[in-house]
Design a protein around this motif. Structure first.
Motif, mmCIF file in Angstrom:
data_model
loop_
_atom_site.group_PDB
_atom_site.id
_atom_site.type_symbol
_atom_site.label_atom_id
_atom_site.label_comp_id
_atom_site.label_asym_id
_atom_site.label_seq_id
_atom_site.Cartn_x
_atom_site.Cartn_y
_atom_site.Cartn_z
ATOM 1 N N ASP A 183 22.920 -8.797 15.574
ATOM 2 C CA ASP A 183 22.261 -9.571 14.429
ATOM 3 C C ASP A 183 21.011 -8.998 14.054
ATOM 4 O OD1 ASP A 183 22.052 -11.467 12.420
ATOM 5 O OD2 ASP A 183 21.637 -13.020 14.003
ATOM 6 N N TRP A 184 21.010 -8.576 12.919
ATOM 7 C CA TRP A 184 19.726 -8.009 12.138
ATOM 8 C C TRP A 184 18.713 -9.373 11.568
ATOM 9 C CZ3 TRP A 184 18.441 -2.908 12.275
ATOM 10 C CH2 TRP A 184 19.441 -2.140 12.587
ATOM 11 N N ASN A 185 17.865 -9.831 12.395
ATOM 12 C CA ASN A 185 17.269 -10.924 12.121
ATOM 13 C C ASN A 185 15.615 -10.634 12.509
ATOM 14 O OD1 ASN A 185 16.358 -12.027 14.909
ATOM 15 N ND2 ASN A 185 18.627 -12.277 14.893
ATOM 16 N N PHE A 186 14.570 -11.465 12.027
ATOM 17 C CA PHE A 186 13.276 -11.036 12.243
ATOM 18 C C PHE A 186 12.673 -12.307 13.196
ATOM 19 C CE2 PHE A 186 14.223 -9.080 8.165
ATOM 20 C CZ PHE A 186 13.205 -7.796 8.167
ATOM 21 N N ASP A 187 13.728 -12.882 14.124
ATOM 22 C CA ASP A 187 12.948 -13.598 14.790
ATOM 23 C C ASP A 187 11.982 -13.166 15.735
ATOM 24 O OD1 ASP A 187 14.728 -15.556 13.806
ATOM 25 O OD2 ASP A 187 16.168 -15.275 15.559
ATOM 26 N N ASN A 188 12.119 -11.757 16.274
ATOM 27 C CA ASN A 188 11.078 -11.167 17.210
ATOM 28 C C ASN A 188 9.769 -10.933 16.623
ATOM 29 O OD1 ASN A 188 12.976 -11.117 19.300
ATOM 30 N ND2 ASN A 188 13.629 -9.149 18.807
ATOM 31 N N TYR A 189 9.911 -10.853 15.352
ATOM 32 C CA TYR A 189 8.650 -10.609 14.504
ATOM 33 C C TYR A 189 7.829 -11.703 14.142
ATOM 34 C CZ TYR A 189 9.997 -5.760 13.619
ATOM 35 O OH TYR A 189 10.446 -4.203 13.290
ATOM 36 N N ILE A 190 8.511 -12.821 13.842
ATOM 37 C CA ILE A 190 8.078 -14.072 13.608
ATOM 38 C C ILE A 190 7.542 -14.750 14.990
ATOM 39 C CG2 ILE A 190 8.622 -16.652 13.189
ATOM 40 C CD1 ILE A 190 10.881 -15.674 11.371
ATOM 41 N N ASN A 191 8.059 -14.493 16.364
ATOM 42 C CA ASN A 191 7.681 -14.921 17.531
ATOM 43 C C ASN A 191 6.321 -14.205 17.890
ATOM 44 O OD1 ASN A 191 9.709 -16.807 17.870
ATOM 45 N ND2 ASN A 191 10.877 -15.391 18.818
ATOM 46 N N ALA A 192 6.530 -12.789 17.607
ATOM 47 C CA ALA A 192 5.168 -11.957 17.972
ATOM 48 C C ALA A 192 3.905 -12.474 17.086
ATOM 49 C CB ALA A 192 5.560 -10.562 17.751
ATOM 50 N N TRP A 193 4.390 -12.701 15.881
ATOM 51 C CA TRP A 193 3.216 -12.740 14.449
ATOM 52 C C TRP A 193 2.648 -14.313 14.871
ATOM 53 C CZ3 TRP A 193 1.193 -9.552 11.273
ATOM 54 C CH2 TRP A 193 0.237 -9.985 10.306
ATOM 55 N N VAL A 194 3.453 -15.230 15.254
ATOM 56 C CA VAL A 194 2.835 -16.560 15.418
ATOM 57 C C VAL A 194 2.821 -17.215 16.705
ATOM 58 C CG1 VAL A 194 3.257 -18.895 14.803
ATOM 59 C CG2 VAL A 194 4.101 -17.061 12.909
ATOM 60 N N GLY A 195 3.707 -16.761 17.476
ATOM 61 C CA GLY A 195 3.661 -17.370 19.016
ATOM 62 C C GLY A 195 2.834 -16.574 19.690
ATOM 63 N N ASN A 196 2.405 -15.203 19.638
ATOM 64 C CA ASN A 196 1.730 -14.573 20.348
ATOM 65 C C ASN A 196 0.336 -14.155 19.620
ATOM 66 O OD1 ASN A 196 3.405 -14.111 22.940
ATOM 67 N ND2 ASN A 196 4.640 -13.253 21.528
ATOM 68 N N ASN A 197 0.042 -14.738 18.457
ATOM 69 C CA ASN A 197 -1.097 -14.459 18.030
ATOM 70 C C ASN A 197 -1.256 -13.162 17.556
ATOM 71 O OD1 ASN A 197 -3.495 -15.691 16.600
ATOM 72 N ND2 ASN A 197 -4.639 -15.097 18.372
ATOM 73 N N PHE A 198 -0.095 -12.305 17.229
ATOM 74 C CA PHE A 198 -0.646 -10.928 16.609
ATOM 75 C C PHE A 198 -1.022 -10.803 15.064
ATOM 76 C CE2 PHE A 198 1.780 -9.694 20.293
ATOM 77 C CZ PHE A 198 1.101 -8.426 20.747
ATOM 78 N N GLY A 199 -0.757 -11.989 14.485
ATOM 79 C CA GLY A 199 -1.183 -12.147 13.208
ATOM 80 C C GLY A 199 -2.766 -12.237 13.203
ATOM 81 N N GLY A 200 -3.284 -13.157 14.282
ATOM 82 C CA GLY A 200 -4.756 -13.277 13.949
ATOM 83 C C GLY A 200 -5.463 -11.857 14.532
ATOM 84 N N MET A 201 -4.974 -11.229 15.575
ATOM 85 C CA MET A 201 -5.326 -10.063 15.872
ATOM 86 C C MET A 201 -5.269 -8.994 14.891
ATOM 87 S SD MET A 201 -4.062 -9.985 19.975
ATOM 88 C CE MET A 201 -2.298 -10.398 19.781
ATOM 89 N N PHE A 202 -4.298 -9.026 14.290
ATOM 90 C CA PHE A 202 -4.077 -8.109 13.176
ATOM 91 C C PHE A 202 -5.177 -8.260 12.036
ATOM 92 C CE2 PHE A 202 -2.603 -6.801 8.884
ATOM 93 C CZ PHE A 202 -1.713 -5.333 9.126
ATOM 94 N N ILE A 203 -5.388 -9.454 11.745
ATOM 95 C CA ILE A 203 -6.527 -9.796 10.710
ATOM 96 C C ILE A 203 -8.021 -9.215 11.435
ATOM 97 C CG2 ILE A 203 -7.882 -11.530 9.746
ATOM 98 C CD1 ILE A 203 -5.340 -13.099 9.372
ATOM 99 N N ASN A 204 -8.141 -9.557 12.753
ATOM 100 C CA ASN A 204 -9.330 -8.888 13.447
ATOM 101 C C ASN A 204 -9.415 -7.484 13.490
ATOM 102 O OD1 ASN A 204 -10.096 -11.498 14.195
ATOM 103 N ND2 ASN A 204 -9.264 -11.786 15.903
ATOM 104 N N THR A 205 -8.344 -6.695 13.556
ATOM 105 C CA THR A 205 -8.449 -5.339 13.708
ATOM 106 C C THR A 205 -8.587 -4.959 11.990
ATOM 107 O OG1 THR A 205 -6.633 -5.226 15.204
ATOM 108 C CG2 THR A 205 -7.169 -3.200 14.104
ATOM 109 N N VAL A 206 -7.972 -5.382 10.964
ATOM 110 C CA VAL A 206 -8.378 -5.025 9.832
ATOM 111 C C VAL A 206 -9.595 -5.156 9.283
ATOM 112 C CG1 VAL A 206 -7.584 -5.727 7.190
ATOM 113 C CG2 VAL A 206 -5.924 -5.456 8.897
ATOM 114 N N VAL A 207 -10.321 -6.321 9.755
ATOM 115 C CA VAL A 207 -11.868 -6.698 9.518
ATOM 116 C C VAL A 207 -12.716 -5.715 10.147
ATOM 117 C CG1 VAL A 207 -13.627 -8.305 9.816
ATOM 118 C CG2 VAL A 207 -11.366 -9.126 9.160
ATOM 119 N N VAL A 208 -12.520 -5.386 11.328
ATOM 120 C CA VAL A 208 -13.314 -4.648 12.228
ATOM 121 C C VAL A 208 -13.157 -3.025 11.804
ATOM 122 C CG1 VAL A 208 -13.580 -3.667 14.535
ATOM 123 C CG2 VAL A 208 -13.379 -5.954 14.410
ATOM 124 N N VAL A 209 -11.930 -2.581 11.683
ATOM 125 C CA VAL A 209 -11.731 -1.203 11.439
ATOM 126 C C VAL A 209 -12.039 -0.965 9.718
ATOM 127 C CG1 VAL A 209 -9.845 0.658 10.781
ATOM 128 C CG2 VAL A 209 -9.822 -0.881 12.903
#
Length: 302
Positions: free
Chosen positions: A76-102
């Motif tokens: 099943d091609w779904n984006f559950d893993n991406y949603i869980n990684a982005w929201v559940g493990n705060n990769f969204g916040g870390m992505f923003i921190n990386t964009v700001v710092v870099v």
């Protein structure tokens, strides 16, 4: 009309001066070298592409599917893993921190590095050669030897475990390479254009920003891409100088996620996090690939 006149009329003047194209025949050794080079490039491409493709496909699978059929397509091609990684493990916040710092670090290091390289290359400043060689020495200095002094310096400045502290550190370590790379570009620019700007009444700042800096655009583009790749993938500095989880960047967030999960690691989410981490780098490189190739060829031909 005489025969000589007719002959003069019928002759095409372009054909008279047109050089004859010499055809070079490739020997068997040339064909063998070319074939071997293509085979090596194909093998190298597969070595690079296959792991990335496998990671991309695995990011749509569950952990059970990955172990049951490592090289098969997901059921099943779904984006559950991406949603869980982005929201559940705060990769969204870390992505923003990386964009700001870099992002901030890249702008600062490009501006400061271009100004420093311009002054060292175009002006006879007392001690300019010493400064240039110190910049070269900075390229050979191992990063891990500076971790302990940097820790206490940032702690004394109140910038430990902060994004501004990471930005200052990133700029300091990327500056020597930027100056070294841009020095040759500014050195090769014609002095007549700089003198013409002075004659027209341009100040030093206006000459640099409006005349000389646009002429060094190919070198700026090349070093900006290289700095972006290096800063985005930086791991040792953030993991040593930034222990606040709310200010994690992607590289240390990936390491923290993999080590904290232990044997209960969700490989599907981890592959999704890896894709989130590498996609911006791929986009930047693909977008600026032509500029990078042109910059390197132009810099080597001067």
């Amino acid at each position: 009309m005489s025969l000589t006149t007719r002959a003069a009329v019928t002759i095409d003047p372009k054909s008279a001066t047109r050089p004859t194209a010499s055809k070079t025949k490739s020997t068997k050794s040339d064909k063998a070298v070319g074939g071997a080079s293509h085979v090596v490039l194909v093998i190298w491409s597969l070595v690079v592409i296959m792991p990335m493709l496998w990671t991309l496909i695995g990011s749509f699978k569950t952990t059970k599917e990955i172990f049951a059929s490592p090289f098969g397509l997901p059921a099943d091609w779904n984006f559950d893993n991406y949603i869980n990684a982005w929201v559940g493990n705060n990769f969204g916040g870390m992505f923003i921190n990386t964009v700001v710092v870099v992002g901030v670090s890249l702008v600062l290091v490009m501006v400061l590095g271009a100004m420093c390289a311009y002054v060292l290359a175009r002006f006879s400043v007392p001690g300019s050669r010493v400064i240039y060689y110190l910049m070269l020495a900075g390229l050979t200095f191992p990063v891990f030897l500076a971790i302990v002094p940097l820790f206490f310096i940032l702690q004394g400045m109140g910038l430990l475990n902060t994004l501004p502290g990471l930005i200052i550190t990133y700029v300091a370590f990327a500056l020597p390479f930027t100056v070294f790379f841009l020095f040759s570009f500014f050195k090769s620019l014609p002095y007549e254009i700089q003198e013409a700007a002075y004659v027209d009444g341009a100040s030093e700042w206006r000459t640099f920003f409006q005349v000389m800096l646009p002429m060094a655009k190919p070198g700026m583009a090349a070093v900006a891409i290289m700095n972006f790749l290096g800063l985005w993938n930086q791991f040792l500095l953030p993991i040593s100088l930034n222990t606040d989880k709310s200010k994690y960047v992607l590289s240390q967030g990936m390491a923290s996620y993999a080590s904290s999960a232990g044997y209960a690691l969700d490989f599907g989410e981890m592959f999704a996090a890896v894709v989130i981490t590498i996609v911006p780098v791929l986009i930047v490189y693909i977008f600026f690939q032509r500029q990078l190739q042109g910059s390197v060829s132009q810099g080597t031909s001067k």
